[in-house]
Design an enzyme around this catalytic site. Sequence first.
Site, PDB file in Angstrom:
ATOM      1  N   LYS A  69       0.821  -1.216   0.000  1.00 34.69           N
ATOM      2  CA  LYS A  69       0.000   0.000   0.000  1.00 34.69           C
ATOM      3  C   LYS A  69       0.859   1.272   0.000  1.00 34.69           C
ATOM      4  CE  LYS A  69      -3.998  -2.199   2.254  1.00 34.69           C
ATOM      5  NZ  LYS A  69      -4.955  -2.110   3.400  1.00 34.69           N
ATOM      6  N   TYR A  91     -12.335  -2.112  -3.718  1.00 35.44           N
ATOM      7  CA  TYR A  91     -12.831  -2.219  -2.342  1.00 35.44           C
ATOM      8  C   TYR A  91     -14.361  -2.111  -2.261  1.00 35.44           C
ATOM      9  CZ  TYR A  91      -8.248  -2.276  -0.037  1.00 35.44           C
ATOM     10  OH  TYR A  91      -7.002  -2.635   0.434  1.00 35.44           O
ATOM     11  N   ASN A 133      -2.057   0.210   6.895  1.00 32.62           N
ATOM     12  CA  ASN A 133      -1.525  -1.043   7.433  1.00 32.62           C
ATOM     13  C   ASN A 133      -0.652  -1.821   6.433  1.00 32.62           C
ATOM     14  OD1 ASN A 133      -3.546  -1.893   5.774  1.00 32.62           O
ATOM     15  ND2 ASN A 133      -4.756  -2.914   7.336  1.00 32.62           N
ATOM     16  N   HIS A 175      -2.274  -5.293   1.499  1.00 34.74           N
ATOM     17  CA  HIS A 175      -3.535  -5.996   1.271  1.00 34.74           C
ATOM     18  C   HIS A 175      -3.210  -7.438   0.929  1.00 34.74           C
ATOM     19  CE1 HIS A 175      -7.441  -7.152  -0.360  1.00 34.74           C
ATOM     20  NE2 HIS A 175      -6.752  -7.771  -1.306  1.00 34.74           N
ATOM     21  N   GLU A 179      -9.250 -10.835  -7.612  1.00 35.29           N
ATOM     22  CA  GLU A 179      -8.305  -9.724  -7.431  1.00 35.29           C
ATOM     23  C   GLU A 179      -7.117  -9.848  -8.384  1.00 35.29           C
ATOM     24  OE1 GLU A 179      -9.664  -8.954  -2.800  1.00 35.29           O
ATOM     25  OE2 GLU A 179      -7.635  -9.687  -3.179  1.00 35.29           O
TER      26      GLU A 179
HETATM   27  P1  IDP Z   1      -7.922  -6.803   5.752  1.00 35.48           P
HETATM   28  O1  IDP Z   1      -7.121  -5.860   4.870  1.00 35.48           O
HETATM   29  O2  IDP Z   1      -7.131  -7.274   6.946  1.00 35.48           O
HETATM   30  O3  IDP Z   1      -8.554  -7.939   4.981  1.00 35.48           O
HETATM   31  P2  IDP Z   1     -10.568  -5.569   5.806  1.00 35.48           P
HETATM   32  O4  IDP Z   1     -11.531  -5.688   6.933  1.00 35.48           O
HETATM   33  O5  IDP Z   1     -10.860  -6.347   4.551  1.00 35.48           O
HETATM   34  O6  IDP Z   1      -9.115  -5.946   6.384  1.00 35.48           O
HETATM   35  O7  IDP Z   1     -10.449  -4.042   5.464  1.00 35.48           O
HETATM   36  C1  IDP Z   1      -9.846  -3.589   4.266  1.00 35.48           C
HETATM   37  C2  IDP Z   1      -8.947  -2.412   4.584  1.00 35.48           C
HETATM   38  O8  IDP Z   1      -9.765  -1.321   5.047  1.00 35.48           O
HETATM   39  C3  IDP Z   1      -7.947  -2.634   5.724  1.00 35.48           C
HETATM   40  O9  IDP Z   1      -6.770  -3.313   5.317  1.00 35.48           O
HETATM   41  C4  IDP Z   1      -7.672  -1.216   6.166  1.00 35.48           C
HETATM   42  O10 IDP Z   1      -6.776  -0.545   5.279  1.00 35.48           O
HETATM   43  C5  IDP Z   1      -9.050  -0.600   6.054  1.00 35.48           C
HETATM   44  N1  IDP Z   1      -9.818  -0.693   7.305  1.00 35.48           N
HETATM   45  C6  IDP Z   1     -10.398  -1.798   7.827  1.00 35.48           C
HETATM   46  N2  IDP Z   1     -11.023  -1.532   8.990  1.00 35.48           N
HETATM   47  C7  IDP Z   1     -10.850  -0.204   9.205  1.00 35.48           C
HETATM   48  C8  IDP Z   1     -11.264   0.693  10.250  1.00 35.48           C
HETATM   49  O11 IDP Z   1     -11.934   0.311  11.219  1.00 35.48           O
HETATM   50  N3  IDP Z   1     -10.868   2.010  10.120  1.00 35.48           N
HETATM   51  C9  IDP Z   1     -10.138   2.466   9.057  1.00 35.48           C
HETATM   52  N4  IDP Z   1      -9.737   1.650   8.057  1.00 35.48           N
HETATM   53  C10 IDP Z   1     -10.066   0.344   8.128  1.00 35.48           C
HETATM   54 MG    MG Z   2     -10.018  -7.905   3.508  1.00 33.67          MG
END
Ligand code: IDP
Ligand code: MG
Length: 143
Positions: free
Chosen positions: A11, A51, A114, A117, A128
Amino acid sequence: MAIERTFSIIKPDAVKKNAIGGVTAKLEEGGLRVIASRMVRLTEAQAKAFYAVHKDRPFYGDLVKFMTEGPVVVQVLEGENAILKNREIMGATNPEKADAGTIRKLFGTNIERNAVHGSDAPETAAQEIAFFFSGADLAALAR
Ligand code: IDP
Ligand code: MG
């Protein structure tokens, strides 16, 4: 266990931290092989579509903004049990809760920024990969 393919994005936060190599090293050390890789700047439309599953979540708008703020590296990873293995190497969504030594613990900033992905299941991995890479790209790169 089967050889699988999964999809990864380094990212914009991790690219900005000069951590493309650091992230990729963790993937390789974990037994995954990069079989396709490309640096791209996502358009708003691409990030929204990628997304779309999160379109009703409160963080969707900010997530799209973040994912388009700078270049990312899109990759196809291959290996034994690659989908689950990649998720283990990545660590929990929230870097604060991620295990020591995981990519998100090492390179993530917060629950949004974070670092990586990773696909969460065989169906999403296939979708994807196809979003960014053509069958011809992958066939040309096959060992
Ligand atoms: P993942 O990437 O671990 O699969 P997902 O729940 O699919 O997590 O969420 C996709 C992305 O959305 C996350 O990697 C993060 O960048 C963002 N995200 C998820 N939950 C939150 C939140 O509570 N606040 C802000 N961003 C979030
Ligand atoms: Mg996810």
